[in-house]
Design a protein around this motif. Structure first.
Motif, PDB file in Angstrom:
ATOM      1  N   GLU A   1       0.832  -1.202   0.000  1.00  0.00           N
ATOM      2  CA  GLU A   1       0.000   0.000   0.000  1.00  0.00           C
ATOM      3  C   GLU A   1       0.869   1.255   0.000  1.00  0.00           C
ATOM      4  N   GLU A   2       1.957   1.218   0.738  1.00  0.00           N
ATOM      5  CA  GLU A   2       2.884   2.355   0.743  1.00  0.00           C
ATOM      6  C   GLU A   2       3.516   2.538  -0.630  1.00  0.00           C
ATOM      7  N   SER A   3       3.902   1.436  -1.257  1.00  0.00           N
ATOM      8  CA  SER A   3       4.482   1.493  -2.595  1.00  0.00           C
ATOM      9  C   SER A   3       3.460   2.024  -3.598  1.00  0.00           C
ATOM     10  N   GLN A   4       2.214   1.598  -3.459  1.00  0.00           N
ATOM     11  CA  GLN A   4       1.162   2.052  -4.356  1.00  0.00           C
ATOM     12  C   GLN A   4       0.927   3.558  -4.188  1.00  0.00           C
ATOM     13  N   ALA A   5       0.955   4.039  -2.964  1.00  0.00           N
ATOM     14  CA  ALA A   5       0.792   5.475  -2.726  1.00  0.00           C
ATOM     15  C   ALA A   5       1.960   6.254  -3.334  1.00  0.00           C
ATOM     16  N   HIS A   6       3.161   5.710  -3.218  1.00  0.00           N
ATOM     17  CA  HIS A   6       4.341   6.356  -3.805  1.00  0.00           C
ATOM     18  C   HIS A   6       4.203   6.404  -5.329  1.00  0.00           C
ATOM     19  N   GLN A   7       3.768   5.307  -5.921  1.00  0.00           N
ATOM     20  CA  GLN A   7       3.591   5.265  -7.372  1.00  0.00           C
ATOM     21  C   GLN A   7       2.499   6.233  -7.825  1.00  0.00           C
ATOM     22  N   ALA A   8       1.415   6.352  -7.048  1.00  0.00           N
ATOM     23  CA  ALA A   8       0.339   7.283  -7.400  1.00  0.00           C
ATOM     24  C   ALA A   8       0.844   8.723  -7.357  1.00  0.00           C
ATOM     25  N   ALA A   9       1.672   9.033  -6.369  1.00  0.00           N
ATOM     26  CA  ALA A   9       2.241  10.382  -6.294  1.00  0.00           C
ATOM     27  C   ALA A   9       3.163  10.644  -7.486  1.00  0.00           C
ATOM     28  N   LYS A  10       3.924   9.644  -7.867  1.00  0.00           N
ATOM     29  CA  LYS A  10       4.827   9.795  -9.005  1.00  0.00           C
ATOM     30  C   LYS A  10       4.044   9.982 -10.301  1.00  0.00           C
ATOM     31  N   VAL A  11       2.946   9.239 -10.462  1.00  0.00           N
ATOM     32  CA  VAL A  11       2.105   9.380 -11.655  1.00  0.00           C
ATOM     33  C   VAL A  11       1.486  10.775 -11.696  1.00  0.00           C
TER      34      VAL A  11
END
Length: 143
Positions: free
Chosen positions: A59-69
């Motif tokens: 979930e943390e990785s997904q949040a990081h990826q969403a911020a990057k997108v």
């Protein structure tokens, strides 16, 4: 009244009351059952906790990826603005609009393309191994 027989020493002997056993068979069986249940549930609980930790990491990785997108979408949206495109063309490619005169300021102190051999006092780079080998062969031929 009946009298008790007295021992030959004159003092009556006391008998001890029977001591109850520390652990009854029921207590032993109950403790074994509890131990087996504890061992049976230990592994699934460990797996559950490991999965929860993995879920949190994902979930943390997904949040990081969403911020990057979101950041990349914002950067891509900037390119829709013609003024941004012009400023980037000027900055990156040194392009100018028709009718403008380009000026490039060259500072000789910041010349990064200077050859290190031309600079006095600069240490010379080490020669490659094959250059050293060839010079030693030439020196041997001269002798």
């Amino acid at each position: 009244m009946a009298r008790r027989a007295v021992s030959p020493g004159g003092a009556a002997m006391r008998t001890r009351a029977p001591q109850p056993r520390r652990f009854t068979s029921r207590a032993v069986v109950l403790s074994l059952v509890l131990l087996v249940l504890l061992l049976a549930y230990a592994y699934p609980v460990r797996v559950y906790l490991a999965q929860q930790a993995e879920i949190a990491a994902l979930e943390e990785s997904q949040a990081h990826q969403a911020a990057k997108v979101a950041e990349m979408q914002a950067r891509a949206k900037k390119w829709d603005d013609p003024e941004y495109v012009i400023s980037q063309a000027r900055q990156r490619l040194h392009m100018v609009l028709p009718g403008e005169k380009p000026y490039v300021v060259v500072d000789p102190a910041n010349n990064a393309e200077a050859d290190p051999d031309d600079v006095p006092g600069a240490p010379k780079p080490p020669r490659p191994w094959y250059g050293k080998l060839w010079s030693s062969i030439e020196a041997a031929d001269k002798q």
